[in-house]
Scaffold this motif. Structure first.
Motif, PDB file in Angstrom:
ATOM      1  N   THR A 161       0.847  -1.201   0.000  1.00  0.00           N
ATOM      2  CA  THR A 161       0.000   0.000   0.000  1.00  0.00           C
ATOM      3  C   THR A 161       0.875   1.241   0.000  1.00  0.00           C
ATOM      4  OG1 THR A 161      -0.052   0.034   2.422  1.00  0.00           O
ATOM      5  CG2 THR A 161      -1.815  -1.180   1.303  1.00  0.00           C
ATOM      6  N   ASP A 162       0.343   2.307  -0.524  1.00  0.00           N
ATOM      7  CA  ASP A 162       1.027   3.596  -0.452  1.00  0.00           C
ATOM      8  C   ASP A 162      -0.024   4.693  -0.532  1.00  0.00           C
ATOM      9  OD1 ASP A 162       3.031   5.756  -0.804  1.00  0.00           O
ATOM     10  OD2 ASP A 162       4.397   4.056  -0.997  1.00  0.00           O
ATOM     11  N   ALA A 163       0.423   5.941  -0.589  1.00  0.00           N
ATOM     12  CA  ALA A 163      -0.516   7.061  -0.587  1.00  0.00           C
ATOM     13  C   ALA A 163      -1.542   6.947  -1.704  1.00  0.00           C
ATOM     14  CB  ALA A 163       0.256   8.372  -0.730  1.00  0.00           C
ATOM     15  N   GLN A 164      -1.135   6.366  -2.837  1.00  0.00           N
ATOM     16  CA  GLN A 164      -1.948   6.459  -4.053  1.00  0.00           C
ATOM     17  C   GLN A 164      -3.027   5.393  -4.181  1.00  0.00           C
ATOM     18  OE1 GLN A 164       1.407   6.590  -3.923  1.00  0.00           O
ATOM     19  NE2 GLN A 164       1.829   8.721  -4.486  1.00  0.00           N
ATOM     20  N   SER A 165      -2.769   4.176  -3.669  1.00  0.00           N
ATOM     21  CA  SER A 165      -3.845   3.176  -3.724  1.00  0.00           C
ATOM     22  C   SER A 165      -3.680   2.118  -2.637  1.00  0.00           C
ATOM     23  CB  SER A 165      -3.934   2.518  -5.111  1.00  0.00           C
ATOM     24  OG  SER A 165      -3.118   1.373  -5.211  1.00  0.00           O
ATOM     25  N   TRP A 166      -4.803   1.501  -2.306  1.00  0.00           N
ATOM     26  CA  TRP A 166      -4.841   0.435  -1.293  1.00  0.00           C
ATOM     27  C   TRP A 166      -5.426  -0.802  -1.975  1.00  0.00           C
ATOM     28  CZ3 TRP A 166      -3.594   0.812   4.092  1.00  0.00           C
ATOM     29  CH2 TRP A 166      -3.826  -0.381   4.803  1.00  0.00           C
ATOM     30  N   PRO A 167      -4.568  -1.620  -2.601  1.00  0.00           N
ATOM     31  CA  PRO A 167      -5.095  -2.707  -3.422  1.00  0.00           C
ATOM     32  C   PRO A 167      -5.289  -4.023  -2.665  1.00  0.00           C
ATOM     33  CG  PRO A 167      -2.748  -2.521  -3.769  1.00  0.00           C
ATOM     34  CD  PRO A 167      -3.112  -1.496  -2.716  1.00  0.00           C
ATOM     35  N   MET A 168      -5.493  -3.963  -1.363  1.00  0.00           N
ATOM     36  CA  MET A 168      -5.595  -5.194  -0.573  1.00  0.00           C
ATOM     37  C   MET A 168      -6.919  -5.214   0.179  1.00  0.00           C
ATOM     38  SD  MET A 168      -3.220  -6.285   2.621  1.00  0.00           S
ATOM     39  CE  MET A 168      -2.975  -8.000   3.072  1.00  0.00           C
ATOM     40  N   ASP A 169      -7.721  -6.250  -0.054  1.00  0.00           N
ATOM     41  CA  ASP A 169      -8.970  -6.375   0.695  1.00  0.00           C
ATOM     42  C   ASP A 169      -8.661  -6.755   2.141  1.00  0.00           C
ATOM     43  OD1 ASP A 169     -10.266  -5.908  -1.663  1.00  0.00           O
ATOM     44  OD2 ASP A 169     -10.885  -7.988  -1.990  1.00  0.00           O
TER      45      ASP A 169
END
Ligand SMILES: *[C@@H]1O[C@H](CO)[C@@H](O)[C@H](O)[C@H]1NC(C)=O
Ligand SMILES: *[C@@H]1O[C@H](CO)[C@@H](O)[C@H](O)[C@H]1NC(C)=O
Ligand SMILES: *[C@@H]1O[C@H](CO)[C@@H](O)[C@H](O)[C@H]1NC(C)=O
Ligand SMILES: *[C@@H]1O[C@H](CO)[C@@H](O)[C@H](O)[C@H]1NC(C)=O
Ligand SMILES: *[C@@H]1O[C@H](CO)[C@@H](O)[C@H](O)[C@H]1NC(C)=O
Ligand SMILES: *[C@@H]1O[C@H](CO)[C@@H](O)[C@H](O)[C@H]1NC(C)=O
Ligand SMILES: *[C@@H]1O[C@H](CO)[C@@H](O)[C@H](O)[C@H]1NC(C)=O
Ligand SMILES: *[C@@H]1O[C@H](CO)[C@@H](O)[C@H](O)[C@H]1NC(C)=O
Ligand SMILES: *[C@@H]1O[C@H](CO)[C@@H](O)[C@H](O)[C@H]1NC(C)=O
Ligand SMILES: *[C@@H]1O[C@H](CO)[C@@H](O)[C@H](O)[C@H]1NC(C)=O
Length: 593
Positions: free
Chosen positions: A243-251
């Motif tokens: 994860t980073d500022a730009q996206s949270w790709p983890m459910d």
């Protein structure tokens, strides 16, 4: 004795192109062939390697069973070895290399055995594991697994691989696959350097790639392909900068809004099943997946779901409040943040535990100005922030330990903030200063190296920001902060443990090569990683120096890397060329300066 043989061969022969180079390697010049009736055993038991032939609508189809199961609980050492043997022999028989690029033009016939020669075949591959795998074998702390292996092939066609652990045997099988060539006619698959004797073990026990899967979206298939290529290069860690500022790709089932609001688009996130698949795919290939949730910086995306947890959300001008837009950091003195983190970790950590000994909590690039805008702190003073950061880190690390895991942090937590860390913590440096690695070991902590001046594969592509008329001239010609490009020779020159005492060296777990994804996505990732990450792979496995203490030479490495590149391409990875064919067709003296 073997040393002089290796030296002789490295400079005067095109053969013996193993990557990473083994510790000990002797060979001859006897030709052996290998055919699909080779008998493979593991600790005396038959290995039923595929292909298995199926009848599909009247057509015969060969199916290679490259992975027997993704159910980790059902893994056994035998099932891991059986699938690895299948992958190895699939490569040997169906993805092999006709090495025309590696010999002077129109002279391949001098290297190849005559197609009509009488053939001696390799009749058996006998695999022996001298130790017993434990749970630690499959999710080890640095140093917990003996990854050594021996490999011999006799002139009469008996191949033997031995290892203490199944992981060592996996490495031995990778080496085995690099010994064979495909004949330019349909004469078959041969090795022309029997007898072979290899004894090998890694220099560093943590050999990783850190890939940022937040700045751009990577489908699961892109990650598993990266895992394959890592295993060919004898890496054993995949660090997912999740994860980073730009996206949270983890459910996160306990906090569903995180990916619902924080993924680039609904659906562009990894479900728990996706992550378990990635973890087990890696585990069966000798690779431990380490998940990082970077904090307290680089967390602006959390604010899309939980705005009350983030200070300085989207603050402007952004270059005052963060290294990259959008700005925002977890508040530093907020019980709501503590509750959130407890829920987050309670959800994630039990899903990490079956596959890894580690959890990475980030900690890089904390921006103090954000805390002027944090109503729970309202200060940017070190004296105020440091105790709060210490409390933040202690809470996280206590919870990680309570779940049976070991924390990893970025170096700033120690080198910039001087926080007190547990002795168990692995401190990952990235070259905030030229002395970063030394500073960590001098403080008595375990360290990972991977300096941005050498091992940041994203560097040198130029800025990803657009410039206004006003800033155009200032930034012209738009080089990025860490340019130039880390070409493979620069990657290969990195010597993080130079001058270290044995005592200091004992604290060096290993290192990671990095790929940040501002300008990389699944379309370009293979070319961005390979073969440059392979150069890091050899430093990690074989070390910067050879056994006599000499720096490894580009003249020796270049033809071996060029051959590895061809093998990787044949195995389906779009690795970039090492040199033009004119150079790979000549010996090292022709294209050198
Ligand atoms: C390497 O190439 C140079 C220049 O073409 C040649 O003089 C030399 O004999 C070659 N060496 C070997 C070992 O082939
Ligand atoms: C995974 O394997 C274990 C052990 O063989 C078995 O008990 C379990 O039912 C399997 N789980 C799934 C989802 O197949
Ligand atoms: C193999 O083929 C070559 C020509 O390609 C020929 O000169 C040679 O006699 C053949 N050898 C045998 C054993 O048939
Ligand atoms: C590999 O060979 C070395 C040297 O002969 C020996 O000491 C070691 O025990 C062997 N390892 C295995 C796993 O067979
Ligand atoms: C942190 O919050 C507590 C309770 O809200 C408050 O008493 C304390 O002064 C705060 N600390 C700082 C450094 O602002
Ligand atoms: C803290 O904030 C003040 C006021 O904005 C600023 O002048 C100072 O440079 C900041 N200190 C740091 C370390 O950024
Ligand atoms: C940490 O220690 C170093 C060296 O003593 C010092 O230069 C630095 O200012 C300290 N940083 C903090 C945040 O205390
Ligand atoms: C930037 O410069 C171009 C021509 O050099 C001009 O057409 C444009 O209006 C300028 N834009 C701004 C925002 O000043
Ligand atoms: C070995 O390489 C390092 C950089 O990796 C360099 O600093 C050093 O001078 C080299 N040593 C020799 C003897 O060439
Ligand atoms: C190692 O020592 C040499 C000679 O003292 C020095 O030039 C070099 O910079 C040192 N390398 C590192 C990585 O500290």
């Amino acid at each position: 004795m073997w040393l002089s043989i290796v030296w002789f061969c490295a400079f005067f022969s095109f053969t013996q192109a193993l990557w990473p180079v083994p510790v000990e390697f002797t060979s001859g010049n006897t030709v052996l062939w290998i055919a699909p009736n080779v008998k493979v055993t593991y600790n005396g038991g038959n290995v039923r390697w595929s292909p298995q032939t199926y009848d599909k609508n009247g057509q015969t189809e060969n199916v290679w069973i490259e992975q027997l199961t993704t159910n980790t609980s059902a893994y056994t050492s035998h099932s891991i070895i059986e699938a690895a043997v299948t992958r190895t022999l699939k490569t040997v028989f169906t993805q092999n290399l006709v090495p025309w690029k590696l010999h002077p033009r129109n002279e391949l016939y001098k290297f190849e055995p005559a197609a009509n020669s009488t053939k001696t075949y390799i009749s058996s591959l006998t695999i022996t594991q001298t130790g017993t795998d434990t749970v630690d074998t499959f999710k080890p702390l640095a140093g917990a697994v003996d990854e050594s292996y021996n490999l011999t092939i006799t002139e009469d066609g008996k191949a033997v691989i031995s290892g203490v652990s199944s992981t060592g045997i996996l490495h031995g099988l990778q080496t085995f696959s690099q010994l064979f060539y495909q004949h330019s006619t349909d004469a078959g698959i041969y090795i022309n350097m029997a007898p072979v004797a290899i004894s090998d073990a890694p220099k560093f026990s943590h050999r990783g790639l850190n890939i940022d899967i937040s700045r751009n979206w990577y489908p699961v298939s892109s990650i598993t392909k990266t895992i394959d290529a890592l295993s060919w290069n004898k890496f054993n860690r995949l660090h997912l900068h999740m994860t980073d500022a730009q996206s949270w790709p983890m459910d996160v089932p306990a906090l569903p809004e995180l990916s619902k609001k924080g993924a680039y688009q609904v659906g562009l996130s990894y479900s728990p099943a996706d992550i378990a698949y990635i973890q087990s795919y890696a585990q069966s290939r000798g690779i431990e997946v380490i998940i990082e949730i970077d904090m307290p910086g680089h967390t602006s995306v959390i604010g899309l779901a939980y705005p009350e947890l983030i200070a300085a959300q989207d603050a402007q001008p952004w270059d005052t409040y963060c290294a990259e837009p959008p700005c925002g950091q977890l508040k530093l003195n907020s019980s709501a943040v503590d509750t959130f983190l407890e829920t987050l970790f309670d959800d994630i950590l039990p899903r990490v535990y079956p596959y890894s000994a580690y959890f990475h909590t980030g900690g890089d690039e904390v921006n103090v100005q954000d805390y002027l805008l944090d109503e729970t702190v309202q200060s940017n003073l070190t004296s105020v922030l440091k105790p709060l950061l210490q409390k933040f880190l202690d809470r996280n690390h206590d919870q990680i330990r309570s779940k049976g895991l070991t924390p990893i942090v970025w170096e700033e937590m120690l080198n910039t903030w001087n926080l007190t860390l547990g002795d168990d913590v692995l401190v990952q440096t990235w070259g905030v200063t030229p002395t970063s690695v030394h500073d960590v070991v001098a403080a008595g902590h375990k360290v990972l190296f991977g300096d941005s001046s050498f091992w940041y594969l994203d560097c040198g592509k130029g800025q990803w920001l657009d410039f206004t008329n006003e800033s155009f001239q200032t930034y012209y010609p738009f080089a990025d902060y860490c340019s130039p490009t880390k070409n493979w020779r620069l990657v290969y020159s990195y010597d993080p443990t130079a001058n270290m005492t044995a005592e200091e060296l004992a604290l060096v777990a290993g290192g990671e090569v990095h790929l940040w994804s501002e300008q990389t996505d699944p379309v370009s990732v293979e070319y961005m990683l390979w073969p440059r990450a392979s150069a890091a792979g050899e430093i990690l496995w074989s070390g910067r120096q050879d056994a006599s203490g000499q720096n490894r030479s580009q003249l020796d490495a270049s033809p071996r890397l060029a051959e590895l590149r061809e093998r990787m391409v044949n195995r389906g990875v779009a690795a970039g060329p090492v040199q033009m064919v004119f150079c790979t067709q000549h010996n090292a003296t022709e294209c050198s300066l």
